[in-house]
Motif scaffolding. Sequence first.
Motif, PDB file in Angstrom:
ATOM      1  N   THR A  52       0.821  -1.216   0.000  1.00  0.00           N
ATOM      2  CA  THR A  52       0.000   0.000   0.000  1.00  0.00           C
ATOM      3  C   THR A  52       0.852   1.263   0.000  1.00  0.00           C
ATOM      4  OG1 THR A  52      -0.157   0.145   2.411  1.00  0.00           O
ATOM      5  CG2 THR A  52      -1.831  -1.187   1.274  1.00  0.00           C
ATOM      6  N   LYS A  53       2.156   1.108   0.305  1.00  0.00           N
ATOM      7  CA  LYS A  53       3.014   2.285   0.313  1.00  0.00           C
ATOM      8  C   LYS A  53       4.462   1.887   0.040  1.00  0.00           C
ATOM      9  CE  LYS A  53       1.311   5.664   1.755  1.00  0.00           C
ATOM     10  NZ  LYS A  53       0.590   6.793   2.388  1.00  0.00           N
ATOM     11  N   ASP A 118      -0.772   0.463   6.831  1.00  0.00           N
ATOM     12  CA  ASP A 118      -0.006   0.309   5.589  1.00  0.00           C
ATOM     13  C   ASP A 118       0.828  -0.969   5.561  1.00  0.00           C
ATOM     14  OD1 ASP A 118      -0.543   2.498   3.860  1.00  0.00           O
ATOM     15  OD2 ASP A 118       0.534   3.846   5.204  1.00  0.00           O
TER      16      ASP A 118
END
Lengths: 193, 193
Positions: A52-53, A118
Amino acid sequence: MDLLKEKILKEGIALSDTVLKVDSFLNHQIDPLLMREIGEGLAQLFTDEVITKIVTIESSGIAPATMLGLIIGAPVVFARKKKSITHTDDVYTAKVKSFTKQDLNEIYINKNFISEDDNVLIVDDFLANGEAVRGLVDIVKQSGAQLIGVGIVIEKGFQKGGDSLRREGIVVKSLANIKSLSKGKIEFYEDFE
Amino acid sequence: MDLLKEKILKEGIALSDTVLKVDSFLNHQIDPLLMREIGEGLAQLFTDEVITKIVTIESSGIAPATMLGLIIGAPVVFARKKKSITHTDDVYTAKVKSFTKQDLNEIYINKNFISEDDNVLIVDDFLANGEAVRGLVDIVKQSGAQLIGVGIVIEKGFQKGGDSLRREGIVVKSLANIKSLSKGKIEFYEDFE
């Protein structure tokens, strides 16, 4: 990543037994087409993971991280090395010793840009002694996010950073892993070829 | 670049009459999809020009410059702010005052990466007083390359940098040009909308 290795052999310069200069395509001049290949290569290394990151550090990590982000559809955050007056919010910080510049930097990431929800992949251009990656791992841990792993463009496997991180259970994968730079000759580890 | 302006209005924060914080998508966290749009937008601004090299400055210029480079098929060179031990060759240098950090940096580009045969487009994330762009223009002139122009993601048009460069005959084009940040409100110039 045969294209990357060919480029390293063709344009890389072993300045000493430990310093590899790849200024012509990675950390001063950038070859955008190669950078896209690098982004695709990094995506393939972590194809089974939900990311996600992407977290990297200025400056040479930004281009490969952004290309990876474009391919997998994830935002990139780059750690900065110095406080600027536009950063007034709370930040996560870590101390990082620079291998090539021989100085100590404080790096930081704004707390708004990593959360405990995340799944973070750390990306960097080089892994040598692992100081920069350790600083980023430290920041990811502070945030409470899950660390998926570390994706590196060029690892200098003969230095201790990558193996030391792996011994701690961190997943570290590299597109090119250099066995030796001695006598001006660039050699890769076979098992990465 | 409506997408960019929407993002600026939605996520940008006018910290003061002169400081615009766009950390969430441009200079700390990067939105790779928006960055590709920015690359396409910059390409359209200079669509009639033959560009052989894109010159920017670390760190926040790297992502937009690399996306533009991918689209138009030109290599990117980013000026660095400090000498490192891997830079042993001759370099072009210029002095640059940082607007946000209030300090003076020496920037440099290795002479190998710009030649008098190059047609150079300078790219940067922000244009305020124009100090960084002036440093890059200085380096391009030293190299003997032809300067095609300057492509900027966000110009703060109410500051003097862009107009001062234009008065000297330098082509400066921006994807978003901000008229005012006063009272926390972000306003664009009409003729750029």
